[in-house]
Design a protein around this motif. Structure first.
Motif, PDB file in Angstrom:
ATOM      1  N   GLY A   1      77.359  -8.325  -1.384  1.00 16.78           N
ATOM      2  CA  GLY A   1      77.152  -9.943  -1.527  1.00 16.78           C
ATOM      3  C   GLY A   1      78.521 -10.805  -0.884  1.00 16.78           C
ATOM      4  N   GLY A   2      79.457 -10.014  -0.186  1.00 12.83           N
ATOM      5  CA  GLY A   2      80.575 -10.752   0.213  1.00 12.83           C
ATOM      6  C   GLY A   2      80.419 -11.241   1.461  1.00 12.83           C
ATOM      7  N   ASP A   3      81.239 -12.093   1.982  1.00 14.69           N
ATOM      8  CA  ASP A   3      81.224 -12.941   3.310  1.00 14.69           C
ATOM      9  C   ASP A   3      81.844 -11.785   4.293  1.00 14.69           C
ATOM     10  N   GLY A   4      80.909 -11.293   4.953  1.00 16.66           N
ATOM     11  CA  GLY A   4      81.533 -10.311   5.946  1.00 16.66           C
ATOM     12  C   GLY A   4      82.389 -11.036   7.283  1.00 16.66           C
ATOM     13  N   ARG A   5      82.382 -12.070   7.351  1.00 19.14           N
ATOM     14  CA  ARG A   5      83.025 -12.844   8.327  1.00 19.14           C
ATOM     15  C   ARG A   5      84.673 -12.460   8.112  1.00 19.14           C
ATOM     16  N   VAL A   6      85.027 -12.334   7.002  1.00 22.65           N
ATOM     17  CA  VAL A   6      86.279 -11.942   6.469  1.00 22.65           C
ATOM     18  C   VAL A   6      87.149 -10.980   7.474  1.00 22.65           C
ATOM     19  N   VAL A   7      86.277  -9.915   7.831  1.00 24.05           N
ATOM     20  CA  VAL A   7      86.994  -9.103   8.831  1.00 24.05           C
ATOM     21  C   VAL A   7      87.419  -9.586  10.361  1.00 24.05           C
ATOM     22  N   ASP A   8      86.561 -10.666  10.655  1.00 20.58           N
ATOM     23  CA  ASP A   8      87.390 -11.429  11.574  1.00 20.58           C
ATOM     24  C   ASP A   8      88.293 -12.619  11.323  1.00 20.58           C
ATOM     25  N   ASP A   9      87.933 -13.112  10.212  1.00 19.64           N
ATOM     26  CA  ASP A   9      89.100 -14.216   9.960  1.00 19.64           C
ATOM     27  C   ASP A   9      89.499 -13.938   8.298  1.00 19.64           C
TER      28      ASP A   9
ATOM     29  N   ALA B   1      88.724 -10.957  -3.889  1.00 17.89           N
ATOM     30  CA  ALA B   1      89.318 -11.889  -3.364  1.00 17.89           C
ATOM     31  C   ALA B   1      88.591 -12.420  -2.201  1.00 17.89           C
ATOM     32  N   ILE B   2      87.580 -11.262  -1.786  1.00 18.88           N
ATOM     33  CA  ILE B   2      86.751 -11.525  -0.589  1.00 18.88           C
ATOM     34  C   ILE B   2      85.615 -12.576  -1.274  1.00 18.88           C
ATOM     35  N   PRO B   3      85.307 -13.721  -0.652  1.00 18.18           N
ATOM     36  CA  PRO B   3      84.243 -14.721  -1.204  1.00 18.18           C
ATOM     37  C   PRO B   3      82.880 -13.904  -1.473  1.00 18.18           C
ATOM     38  N   GLY B   4      82.502 -13.777  -2.697  1.00 16.37           N
ATOM     39  CA  GLY B   4      81.039 -13.253  -2.969  1.00 16.37           C
ATOM     40  C   GLY B   4      80.940 -12.141  -3.311  1.00 16.37           C
ATOM     41  N   TYR B   5      81.970 -11.208  -2.991  1.00 14.78           N
ATOM     42  CA  TYR B   5      82.058  -9.812  -3.262  1.00 14.78           C
ATOM     43  C   TYR B   5      81.888  -9.405  -4.753  1.00 14.78           C
TER      44      TYR B   5
ATOM     45  N   THR C   1      91.348 -15.639   6.831  1.00 11.79           N
ATOM     46  CA  THR C   1      91.836 -16.566   6.231  1.00 11.79           C
ATOM     47  C   THR C   1      90.712 -17.344   5.252  1.00 11.79           C
ATOM     48  N   ILE C   2      89.549 -16.693   5.321  1.00 11.27           N
ATOM     49  CA  ILE C   2      88.398 -17.284   4.500  1.00 11.27           C
ATOM     50  C   ILE C   2      88.574 -16.978   3.168  1.00 11.27           C
ATOM     51  N   MET C   3      89.596 -16.076   2.921  1.00  9.42           N
ATOM     52  CA  MET C   3      90.071 -15.820   1.603  1.00  9.42           C
ATOM     53  C   MET C   3      91.119 -16.723   0.955  1.00  9.42           C
ATOM     54  N   PRO C   4      91.295 -16.844  -0.140  1.00  6.60           N
ATOM     55  CA  PRO C   4      92.179 -17.710  -0.698  1.00  6.60           C
ATOM     56  C   PRO C   4      93.726 -17.464  -0.244  1.00  6.60           C
ATOM     57  N   GLN C   5      94.413 -18.679   0.103  1.00  3.75           N
ATOM     58  CA  GLN C   5      95.503 -18.751   0.843  1.00  3.75           C
ATOM     59  C   GLN C   5      96.681 -19.409   0.002  1.00  3.75           C
ATOM     60  N   ALA C   6      97.836 -18.920   0.066  1.00  2.00           N
ATOM     61  CA  ALA C   6      98.928 -19.605  -0.773  1.00  2.00           C
ATOM     62  C   ALA C   6      99.366 -20.602  -0.265  1.00  2.00           C
TER      63      ALA C   6
ATOM     64  N   ASN D   1      96.255  -9.466  -4.042  1.00  2.00           N
ATOM     65  CA  ASN D   1      94.970  -9.236  -3.724  1.00  2.00           C
ATOM     66  C   ASN D   1      94.517  -9.383  -2.201  1.00  2.00           C
ATOM     67  N   ALA D   2      94.436 -10.890  -1.987  1.00  2.00           N
ATOM     68  CA  ALA D   2      93.826 -11.206  -0.517  1.00  2.00           C
ATOM     69  C   ALA D   2      94.697 -10.559   0.659  1.00  2.00           C
ATOM     70  N   LEU D   3      96.132 -10.522   0.212  1.00  4.28           N
ATOM     71  CA  LEU D   3      97.209 -10.065   1.241  1.00  4.28           C
ATOM     72  C   LEU D   3      96.633  -8.624   1.517  1.00  4.28           C
ATOM     73  N   GLU D   4      96.421  -7.811   0.513  1.00  2.00           N
ATOM     74  CA  GLU D   4      96.148  -6.208   0.741  1.00  2.00           C
ATOM     75  C   GLU D   4      94.734  -6.254   1.401  1.00  2.00           C
ATOM     76  N   ILE D   5      93.639  -7.042   1.236  1.00  2.00           N
ATOM     77  CA  ILE D   5      92.667  -6.950   2.178  1.00  2.00           C
ATOM     78  C   ILE D   5      92.848  -7.074   3.409  1.00  2.00           C
ATOM     79  N   GLU D   6      93.605  -8.128   3.748  1.00  4.50           N
ATOM     80  CA  GLU D   6      94.123  -8.669   5.363  1.00  4.50           C
ATOM     81  C   GLU D   6      94.945  -7.259   5.800  1.00  4.50           C
ATOM     82  N   GLU D   7      95.571  -6.527   5.056  1.00  3.33           N
ATOM     83  CA  GLU D   7      96.232  -5.620   5.631  1.00  3.33           C
ATOM     84  C   GLU D   7      95.313  -4.343   5.752  1.00  3.33           C
ATOM     85  N   SER D   8      94.458  -4.226   4.936  1.00  4.06           N
ATOM     86  CA  SER D   8      93.336  -3.309   5.330  1.00  4.06           C
ATOM     87  C   SER D   8      92.469  -3.537   6.278  1.00  4.06           C
ATOM     88  N   ILE D   9      91.902  -4.638   6.541  1.00  2.00           N
ATOM     89  CA  ILE D   9      91.505  -5.082   7.732  1.00  2.00           C
ATOM     90  C   ILE D   9      92.102  -4.880   9.009  1.00  2.00           C
TER      91      ILE D   9
END
Ligand code: URA
Length: 432
Positions: A317-325, A126-130, A327-332, A249-257
């Motif tokens: 290869g993922g976009d590390g900015r996801v840990v700050d934001d 779900a993380i762009p590029g990962y 919402t760069i992952m797909p949103q419903a 998927n993306a929701l669980e990454i957000e919770e992990s962060i």
């Protein structure tokens, strides 16, 4: 040898010979045995089980179907963790960077969603590029440079498991002790880890619904590991309700962060710290579980664990900015509340059905080739033991379609509101 005779032997309750098991594993991996015959054998194994010897042979044949990573040139004890699968079970995702932030090498080979349970690899994608497909040299380089990796069994690690796992997922043959043991341990032995903590789930959302089956599976896993010289242990943990508050998927990454920022839900944090402490002691970085837990807590508080997660994402290869934001992952597109229909206490919340609900939204696969919708899933406002009034929000459905009445009904039918709740114990047992 004919595949039909192998099926016949197991269908009639017999034990398969070493040659028969090898014939099946090699033949199916090579594409010589068709899905329908493999499915029939898997179902016969599901019904009739396997002896310890058959399970060991199955594991070793699956291991030998591919390559074995040699991590001996990477200094330090290599420690891994694997779960038998649950709903909302994102433990591996914060755990690997957290443990690696203490200087421990964590080579994690994970899987995709299976049945109603989500897969670590699907979540990370779900993380762009990962990317989870990493070749051996890059795998080792990342371990040296970052200390942790979560990747698929790519290249040529246990290709037999890859094929059998995908077939089990769609033939309802997942919850079988020998098949789970063979699947997990073939990958884990192949990944070259020195030590392994297994998180064996038990309860409504687990493949092993009954604790005694979970304990039997844990023993099978630990014994296979020890048999090849691995330092293996297992934790039996509760899966009667989803773990944490996010499913999808993306929701669980957000919770992990959030967890790595010190803002994770208590149950998820407890299990991450429990397993992480065991890994830290196994790696020889702490003398006691208490000392290990304090070290892990410190690296959450000082931000080192989160930083390690960013490094791991970027290395893959993922976009590390996801840990700050996040919402760069797909949103419903739609956020639909589900409210309590009566007053009381939440007595139970069937984890498996919550997993199915997420799957119906597109968060999991119903057939082998289904594409996932990373954005969808559920976020829970209430969990077992919480008091609610009719009309209070129980959870939110994250969907990309407006009409989710069938999902809503499934959810409400599987959340029982009563006058009391039995307390849930998260960690049931530790098996060494
Ligand atoms: N995890 C695996 O890797 N395999 C299984 O069969 C179940 C959970």
């Amino acid at each position: 040898m004919r595949m039909v005779d192998v099926i016949d032997a197991k269908r009639n309750g017999g034990a398969l010979t070493a040659e028969q098991i090898k014939f099946f594993v090699d033949g199916y991996t090579a594409g010589d045995i068709p899905d329908y015959q493999a499915s029939a054998l898997l179902m016969a194994i599901w019904f009739n089980g396997m002896s310890d010897e058959e399970t060991r042979n199955l594991t070793m044949d699956m291991l030998h179907s591919g390559d074995r990573l040699d991590l001996s040139d990477i200094p330090g004890v290599k420690v891994d963790k694997h779960s038998t699968g649950g709903v909302g079970d994102k433990v591996s995702i914060p755990l690997a960077p957290l443990v690696a932030s203490l200087g421990i090498i964590v080579p994690m080979i994970s899987g995709r969603g299976l049945g109603h349970t989500g897969g670590t690899l699907d979540k990370l994608e779900a993380i762009p590029g990962y990317t989870v497909e990493i070749e051996e040299e890059a795998f080792k380089r990342q371990l040296r440079e970052v200390g942790c990796i979560i990747a698929g069994a790519t290249g040529n690690i246990a290709p037999a498991d890859k094929k059998i796992y995908a077939l089990r997922d769609v033939t309802d043959t997942v919850d079988s002790i020998p098949l789970i043991a063979g699947s997990i341990m073939s990958k884990k032995i192949a990944s070259g880890t020195d030590a392994l903590v297994m998180d064996v789930k038990t309860g409504s959302g687990a493949f092993m619904k009954r604790e005694e089956d979970a304990v039997a599976l844990a023993h099978a896993l630990v014994n296979i590991g020890k048999g090849v010289g691995m330092n293996a242990m297992a934790v039996i943990s509760d899966m009667n309700q989803p773990l944490g508050r996010a499913i999808g998927n993306a929701l669980e990454i957000e919770e992990s962060i959030a967890l790595l920022k010190g803002e994770g839900p208590d149950d998820l944090l407890d299990i991450v710290l429990t397993i992480g402490s065991q890994m830290t002691v196994m790696a020889g970085k702490a003398e006691s579980l208490e000392e290990a837990r304090a070290m892990l807590e410190e690296n959450i508080a000082n931000g080192k664990a989160l930083e390690r997660f960013r490094m791991m994402i970027e290395a893959q290869g993922g976009d590390g900015r996801v840990v700050d934001d996040p919402t760069i992952m797909p949103q419903a597109k739609y956020h639909i509340p589900v409210s309590a229909e009566s007053d009381g206490v939440i007595a139970s919340m069937r984890a498996d059905e919550m997993g199915v609900a997420s799957m119906m939204l597109g968060g999991g696969r119903a057939t082998k080739d289904d594409k996932l919708d990373y954005a969808v899933g559920l976020t829970l406002d209430r969990k077992v033991g919480d008091t609610v009034k009719a009309g209070d929000r129980l959870l939110t459905i994250h969907a990309n379609r407006e009409d989710v009445e069938n999902v809503k009904r499934l959810i409400l039918d599987n959340i029982v509101i009563g006058d009391h709740a039995e307390p849930i114990t998260l960690i049931h047992q530790v098996i060494v």
